[in-house]
Design a protein around this motif. Structure first.
Motif, PDB file in Angstrom:
ATOM      1  N   GLY A  10       0.827  -1.197   0.000  1.00 33.07           N
ATOM      2  CA  GLY A  10       0.000   0.000   0.000  1.00 33.07           C
ATOM      3  C   GLY A  10       0.857   1.240   0.000  1.00 33.07           C
ATOM      4  N   GLY A  11       0.234   2.345   0.349  1.00 28.26           N
ATOM      5  CA  GLY A  11       0.983   3.587   0.469  1.00 28.26           C
ATOM      6  C   GLY A  11       0.751   4.521  -0.698  1.00 28.26           C
ATOM      7  N   ARG A  12       0.987   5.790  -0.446  1.00 24.31           N
ATOM      8  CA  ARG A  12       0.756   6.847  -1.412  1.00 24.31           C
ATOM      9  C   ARG A  12       2.067   7.547  -1.751  1.00 24.31           C
ATOM     10  N   ASP A  42      -0.314  12.794  -1.844  1.00 23.37           N
ATOM     11  CA  ASP A  42      -0.403  13.759  -0.753  1.00 23.37           C
ATOM     12  C   ASP A  42       0.631  14.854  -0.987  1.00 23.37           C
ATOM     13  N   VAL A 125       4.922   9.904   8.940  1.00 20.76           N
ATOM     14  CA  VAL A 125       3.949   9.485   7.923  1.00 20.76           C
ATOM     15  C   VAL A 125       4.459   8.335   7.073  1.00 20.76           C
ATOM     16  N   ASP A 128       2.522   5.174   5.746  1.00 21.73           N
ATOM     17  CA  ASP A 128       1.468   5.364   4.745  1.00 21.73           C
ATOM     18  C   ASP A 128       2.019   5.797   3.389  1.00 21.73           C
ATOM     19  N   ARG A 130       4.527   5.309  -0.073  1.00 20.17           N
ATOM     20  CA  ARG A 130       5.243   4.394  -0.973  1.00 20.17           C
ATOM     21  C   ARG A 130       6.468   5.056  -1.592  1.00 20.17           C
TER      22      ARG A 130
END
Length: 292
Positions: A10-12, A42, A125, A128, A130
């Motif tokens: 996952g991850g943003r 983000d 952070v 969360d 990538r």
């Protein structure tokens, strides 16, 4: 015991934004990366305590009690006003970046406004995230050529996720080079490139500086890994100092990105012999993707 996956499930993508000249380039390449990875984006701005404001000196021997209380009240009001202004500026900056990304890339980025040191915010952070995208220099840093931002090296050393360092305005990547020296870190870089959709389908150079027969097997394995992932890399061997050779090759071949390991030496060793990573970051004109 099973080993962790090469690519986090996952991850943003997280773009660290400030008012520097690199801000738009950071936002644009972060948008490109998020679209390539198929994940959300983000944009984060960090409000750090103003290090130039010294704490009030102790003049208790020369000020009356009333004067001390008045001075402290004025300082507190000044700090509150400064903090409110910084927060309004940060939110306005994030709104501008989000509007830019909406207009140019069709992306609805999420805004994050944090207080404290940038490095602390990034590590907080990281679960969360990538991919981090950072500018080579920040708004408060000396803009002289060859200078890196005061937070950049600390941030790269502190996080474990890949870091994309932006050096110029750029919206996309069509061709890249992987710096390969036969080390375990370099092999992991190759494995990460092969496993990730970020660079899939792009023109690839596998670049080695100097010839060392001891690394022949590792070099063959790297070529096989990239071939199996569909890259068909062009294999290049260069002579000279690693940092200068890599930077020159990337420029001469009009490549858009350099992929390399993040700080392979300890801090003490770097003080003695320097760091190829640092010298490349100081001199290259293309973004650098740093992997562990």
């Amino acid at each position: 015991m099973t080993s962790p996956p090469l690519i986090p499930a996952g991850g943003r993508v997280l773009a660290a934004i400030d008012g520097s000249a690199h801000a738009r380039g950071v936002a644009d390449l972060a948008a490109w990366a998020a679209q390539r990875l198929g994940v959300g984006l983000d944009v984060m701005h960090t409000i750090e305590r103003d290090a130039t404001v010294a704490p009030p000196a102790d003049f208790s021997g020369s000020l009356s009690l009333g004067s001390q209380e008045t001075l402290l009240a004025e300082l507190a009001a000044h700090d509150a006003q400064h903090g409110q202004l910084a927060q309004r500026h940060g939110r306005a900056l994030l709104d501008q970046v989000r509007a830019h990304l909406r207009e140019t890339a069709g992306i609805e980025a999420e805004a994050r406004l944090r207080h404290g040191a940038l490095v602390d915010a990034l590590t907080d952070v990281e679960p969360d995230v990538r991919l981090f995208v950072l500018g080579r220099r920040g708004a408060d840093d000396d803009g002289a050529p060859g200078h890196l931002g005061r937070n950049l090296e600390r941030a790269i050393r502190a996080v474990r996720r890949p870091v994309l360092v932006v050096t110029r305005p750029q919206t996309t990547v069509a061709a890249f080079a992987v710096a390969f020296d036969g080390s375990a870190t370099a092999q992991r870089c190759v494995d990460l490139v092969a496993a990730s959709p970020l660079l899939r389908g792009l023109r690839c150079h596998l670049v080695t500086v100097g010839h060392d027969d001891r690394h022949a097997a590792a070099h063959a394995a790297a070529m096989a890994t990239l071939d199996a992932a569909g890259f068909a890399p062009r294999v290049i061997t260069l002579a000279g100092a690693a940092d200068a050779a890599l930077v020159t090759h990337v420029a001469a071949e009009h490549l858009d990105l350099l992929v390399m390991g993040a700080y392979g030496h300890s801090r003490i060793r770097r003080l003695i012999v320097g760091s190829t990573t640092t010298r490349v970051l100081q001199t290259t004109r293309v973004p650098v993707l740093l992997l562990r």
